[in-house]
Enzyme design. Structure first.
Site, PDB file in Angstrom:
ATOM      1  N   ASP A 241       0.850  -1.199   0.000  1.00 49.77           N
ATOM      2  CA  ASP A 241       0.000   0.000   0.000  1.00 49.77           C
ATOM      3  C   ASP A 241       0.882   1.244   0.000  1.00 49.77           C
ATOM      4  O   ASP A 241       2.104   1.159   0.159  1.00 49.77           O
ATOM      5  CB  ASP A 241      -0.882  -0.050   1.255  1.00 49.77           C
ATOM      6  CG  ASP A 241      -2.002   0.975   1.245  1.00 49.77           C
ATOM      7  OD1 ASP A 241      -2.257   1.579   0.182  1.00 49.77           O
ATOM      8  OD2 ASP A 241      -2.632   1.167   2.300  1.00 49.77           O
TER       9      ASP A 241
ATOM     10  N   GLU B 286       2.630   5.082  -4.072  1.00 50.99           N
ATOM     11  CA  GLU B 286       2.576   5.997  -5.227  1.00 50.99           C
ATOM     12  C   GLU B 286       3.867   6.843  -5.412  1.00 50.99           C
ATOM     13  O   GLU B 286       4.072   7.276  -6.551  1.00 50.99           O
ATOM     14  CB  GLU B 286       1.382   6.948  -5.077  1.00 50.99           C
ATOM     15  CG  GLU B 286       0.043   6.264  -5.149  1.00 50.99           C
ATOM     16  CD  GLU B 286      -0.287   5.462  -3.876  1.00 50.99           C
ATOM     17  OE1 GLU B 286      -0.982   4.436  -3.993  1.00 50.99           O
ATOM     18  OE2 GLU B 286       0.161   5.849  -2.789  1.00 50.99           O
TER      19      GLU B 286
ATOM     20  N   ASP C 166      -9.159   3.892  -1.759  1.00 50.04           N
ATOM     21  CA  ASP C 166     -10.061   4.391  -0.722  1.00 50.04           C
ATOM     22  C   ASP C 166     -11.335   4.953  -1.332  1.00 50.04           C
ATOM     23  O   ASP C 166     -11.405   6.129  -1.715  1.00 50.04           O
ATOM     24  CB  ASP C 166      -9.351   5.468   0.110  1.00 50.04           C
ATOM     25  CG  ASP C 166      -8.120   4.931   0.821  1.00 50.04           C
ATOM     26  OD1 ASP C 166      -8.045   3.711   0.994  1.00 50.04           O
ATOM     27  OD2 ASP C 166      -7.252   5.729   1.194  1.00 50.04           O
TER      28      ASP C 166
END
Length: 926
Positions: free
Chosen positions: A444, A447, A567
């Site tokens: 996770d 990015e 999300d």
């Protein structure tokens, strides 16, 4: 896991949109392009040309004077057009990260001797033709079979000439008005899967919640599919601009313009002509989708906030008590010691108790997956950090590891472009697996996400993080970095939808990776590089097939990992958008994809969660996940949701053999598991924009309720016969296709199977391991009432934890199923490849259901299996015959009625060829 970006004022947003997306700002006033000064054949069978700028200017920086053009038909269906600086190497997606052919090296001096008469005006391949104009230079790509232009950079009133500067590249193509365009992600598309003119499409990986519509999100996929109907015949192709730098893509309906802040133009054109051909050709370039273990196709439960081991023990037990299928239990960061990677909390998840729990669920056949973020906590007593510093594995800024903040507090980010980092990361995975035998990793925040911006230091005299309030508030001492052109480029992409600085809440873009690579160039491949390293690490532990779930993705990520859409919200809009995002990722070559079922935050209503599991049960990746701050939303929390889950997941677990076969098909050909309707019905233009239904494979259609308060759903049915999976006597039949209003009470989802299909199923169960041991059944569908028909299907089976998914290893079996009806005779047969594995498992086909047989009454005569009448073998075989009823049906179409025949009590071995037939004596039959 949620983090926050700064919320810009609505005034700032309006100004940004006006600047970035007004016709004035987007029109080309930058230069007069380039002229082609020479072209010649290269030794590898391609062509090399040289381009010279016509008129220099300083807008967005200085023009690169001389460019090198390289064109090659790499395969019969793939054309590459590569344009770069003729004199020096520029940044490209690393060839060792995404393996592909390399063009000839640049750097030769261009002199008069290289200028030669330009006589060739087009370069023709088997399917595609490359043509060009010399002054100003432009190029076009045409389809050879029908002469249609697919891509054309020749300037017109909508756009100008090609621009190539160090930090600004621009090129455009014209498009026909009737082209349907899909792709260019990752973003949440409120208007559906089909791209809408004049919406913003920015590609730059960001930790921006998926609730933000039409903005750059977690992944970057600069590829689009173009579907056109030419004279009633469909043609699809795709265009990839392989470039990892940030970019804006302006789609105006009749043109498409790329504005990129670095790198090169590296275009790949794949010819199709069907949508399935396109993804086959595309994934043959970027990498075939990863084989997934069988258990990963089961249902997954996660939550940020399972504070201790007893909570997840209770979750597992509660699913069993509610008789809702569950294969995988997940932990967010709750299992960690102070949120540090590769650790266990000695208080909340003591190792001895965790090992006992894992031993129990592993014996049941369940699995355990945990989260892992890339940020490594700066802590001198933390072994992972110590070993990382000793191996010099972190991204640098001015010679020191770049400091950021994520959940543990101050962190450094591993540099996965560094081979030493990949080895260190693999060793940390191995160490953690010895600590806790996990079955997969969830990567996770890659990015990469940073709670701070700029150049930061650890504050003296205060605790950071404080332990109070949201954990994503920056508590480091930071100052902005704007002193270089890499931190403040001349062209501002529409990052986060508001032209945010490209280093905002991430790594400073002037930071350096291995071999001096700038974060400015490598930013959007961070998650991809971490995925590759994680895959290598997991594979090395026990040689099992890795399971990885990654939030950030890039071109080629599907070769290694699954993806969830980040999300989202517990809202009806997020439910609707989830279908478009899922379908896009199938086009991107990442078929194992799904959204957080019932929404990540805030808590959904009971009705919404009912409807969401009816959709999510058919996502390729099916997982319920929720926020730390939201109330509990496991599927058993509401009685009505539990009932919907038992129905929808019950069907999923029955079709697991089909889903696993689709996984195999994806791995071999790139075919998405979940597909838009136009993949199977490209001639039917009505479905080109359909985003509220989807297919699993070629013919299993899901038509869910996506709006509050609805107890019926309007579904689009392409031409043909469709049979309801929950009541196979019900059919929808239409010669031309139509929209049909179907009943859809709260606990009911409409799932229909198309004609000419053979669907392998099993009996289901609460865990995929037990479901996989049950007898098989085949559902065979013919066009309703037809006197003649043909159907086919396939089944792939293997030892699902083997690293590779293939035939020839002695532990896999592949079966082609066929069926026909004609002259009153029903026949079905199989052709088995490498049946030893299936035979070793003792799998049998116990039931066959044949749908759509012509007639209105009568019976099936003696059944013959492998040349012998069933009665001669003493088998207790039951034959049932039922008439179909039609929601919209044959009466309306002026055809004969049809029936279904169900044969039970069979014992046909899956791993052995069979041949089965019977005569039908039916009223109305020929």
């Amino acid at each position: 896991m949620v983090t926050s970006k700064i919320v810009f004022s609505s005034l700032s947003l309006l100004v940004a949109l006006i600047l970035c997306f007004s016709p004035i700002h987007c029109s080309n006033t930058i230069g007069k392009g380039y002229r082609l000064i020479s072209i010649e054949e290269s030794p590898d069978g391609g062509f090399i040309g040289y381009l010279q700028v016509k008129q220099k200017n300083k807008i967005y920086g200085s023009d690169i004077t001389t460019l090198r053009l390289y064109v090659k038909h790499e395969t019969d269906t793939r054309l590459r057009v590569h344009i770069t600086d003729a004199k020096k190497q520029r940044w490209e997606v690393p060839y060792n990260l995404l393996p592909r052919e390399q063009p000839p090296p640049v750097g030769k001096v261009i002199g008069k001797s290289r200028k030669s008469p330009i006589t060739v005006q087009e370069l023709s391949g088997s399917e595609l033709i490359f043509s060009y104009k010399t002054d100003p230079f432009s190029f076009a790509v045409k389809r050879k079979s029908n002469g249609q232009t697919l891509f054309n950079t020749s300037s017109n009133s909508a756009f100008g000439e090609m621009v190539f500067k160090d930090q600004y590249l621009e090129i455009s193509t014209s498009l026909p008005k009737d082209a349907s365009i899909y792709g260019l992600g990752e973003n949440s598309q409120a208007n559906g899967i089909k791209l809408v003119p004049n919406e913003p499409y920015t590609l730059y990986t960001e930790d921006v919640s998926a609730i933000n519509l039409n903005t750059d999100l977690y992944g970057s996929h600069p590829v689009y599919m173009d579907l056109r109907n030419v004279g009633g015949k469909p043609y699809a192709h795709a265009v990839l601009l392989l470039n990892s730098n940030g970019m804006d893509v302006f789609y105006r309906g009749t043109s498409l313009t790329y504005k990129v802040i670095g790198g090169v133009f590296d275009f790949y054109f794949v010819a199709g002509p069907s949508p399935l051909d396109v993804v086959d050709q595309y994934t043959s370039l970027i990498g075939r989708p990863a084989p997934m273990p069988y258990w990963s196709l089961g249902f997954h439960q996660c939550r940020w906030g399972y504070r201790n081991l007893s909570v997840i023990e209770d979750v597992v037990d509660s699913y069993q008590k509610a008789k809702i299928p569950l294969d995988v239990i997940w932990n967010d960061d709750d299992h960690m010691d102070a949120k540090k990677d590769f650790t266990l909390s000695p208080i909340s998840y003591p190792r001895a108790k965790l090992l006992n729990f894992l031993d129990r669920i592993h014996k049941m056949g369940m699995k355990y997956v945990v989260i892992n973020d890339p940020g490594i906590g700066v802590n001198s007593s933390y072994g992972v950090y110590q070993r990382g510093m000793a191996n010099d594995v972190f991204i640098k800024y001015e010679g020191k590891p770049f400091l950021a903040q994520v959940w543990p507090g101050a962190v450094h980010f591993p540099d996965f472009l560094n081979p030493k980092t990949v080895s260190w990361w693999g060793e940390e995975i191995r160490r953690f697996h010895e600590l806790a035998p996990i079955d997969g990793l969830w990567i996770d925040m890659n990015e990469v996400s940073n709670f701070c911006s700029g150049l930061c230091t650890i504050p003296k005299g205060k605790k950071c993080p404080t332990g109070e309030g949201p954990g994503w508030i920056c508590c480091l001492d930071c100052k902005n970095i704007t002193k270089t052109r890499w931190d403040d480029p001349p062209y501002k992409i529409n990052a986060t939808g508001v032209q945010a600085p490209i280093g905002f809440k991430t790594i400073a873009t002037s930071a350096l990776h291995y071999n001096g690579v700038r974060e400015y160039d490598a930013h959007s491949i961070y998650g991809f590089s971490e995925t590759v390293a994680t895959h290598k690490g997991l594979l090395s532990i026990e040689g099992k097939r890795p399971f990885i779930l990654s939030r950030s993705t890039f071109v080629g990520s599907g070769k290694y990992a699954a993806h969830w859409t980040g999300d989202n919200q517990g809202t009806w809009q997020s439910l609707q958008v989830s279908i478009s995002t899922m379908l896009n990722f199938g086009i991107f070559g990442v078929p194992m994809v799904g959204s957080d079922i019932c929404g990540f935050y805030p808590q959904p209503t009971e009705e919404l969660c009912n409807r969401w599991i009816e959709v999510g049960a058919f996502y390729p990746f099916s997982r319920d996940h929720a926020n730390y701050y939201s109330p509990r939303q496991e599927l058993y929390q509401w009685d009505t949701v539990a009932e919907s889950a038992r129905n929808a997941l019950g069907m999923r677990y029955k079709i697991l053999p089909y889903l696993y076969t689709l996984n195999y098909e994806a791995h071999m050909t790139g075919a998405p598991i979940a597909r838009p309707l136009f993949f199977s019905f490209p001639e039917y233009t009505e479905c080109y924009g359909s985003s509220r239904q989807f297919l699993l494979g070629s013919g299993l259609m899901i038509s869910p309720v996506l709006e509050q308060g609805k107890t019926e759903v309007e579904a689009l049915f392409p031409p043909g016969s469709w049979y309801h999976m929950f009541d196979m006597t019900q059919a929808v039949v239409s010669k031309k296709g139509k929209r049909v209003t179907l009943p859809a009470p709260l606990n009911f989802v409409n799932v229909h199977l198309y004609q000419n299909t053979i669907l392998p199923m099993q009996q289901g169960g609460l865990i995929s391991k037990e479901a996989r041991t049950t007898p098989f059944s085949l559902v065979i569908t013919f066009p309703a009432g037809a006197s003649e028909g043909y159907a086919k299907g396939k089944l792939y089976l293997d030892e699902d934890e083997l690293p590779e998914m293939k035939l020839g290893n002695g532990q896999s079996t592949y079966v082609d199923f066929y069926a026909s009806v004609g002259n009153g005779t029903v026949k079905m047969w199989s052709e088995v490849k490498e049946g030893k594995f299936a035979l070793s498992k003792g799998w049998v086909i116990e039931k066959v259901s044949v749908l759509g047989l012509r007639g209105g009454g009568g019976q099936a005569s003696e059944i013959v299996i492998n040349g012998s009448p069933v009665s001669n073998e003493g088998k207790k075989v039951e034959v049932n015959l039922k008439e179909h009823t039609y929601v919209v049906g044959l009466e309306e179409e002026g055809e004969n009625k049809s029936v279904m025949v169900e044969v039970r009590g069979l014992e046909m071995l899956v791993g052995k060829d069979f041949n089965m037939s019977w005569k039908m004596s039916l009223n109305g039959a020929n």
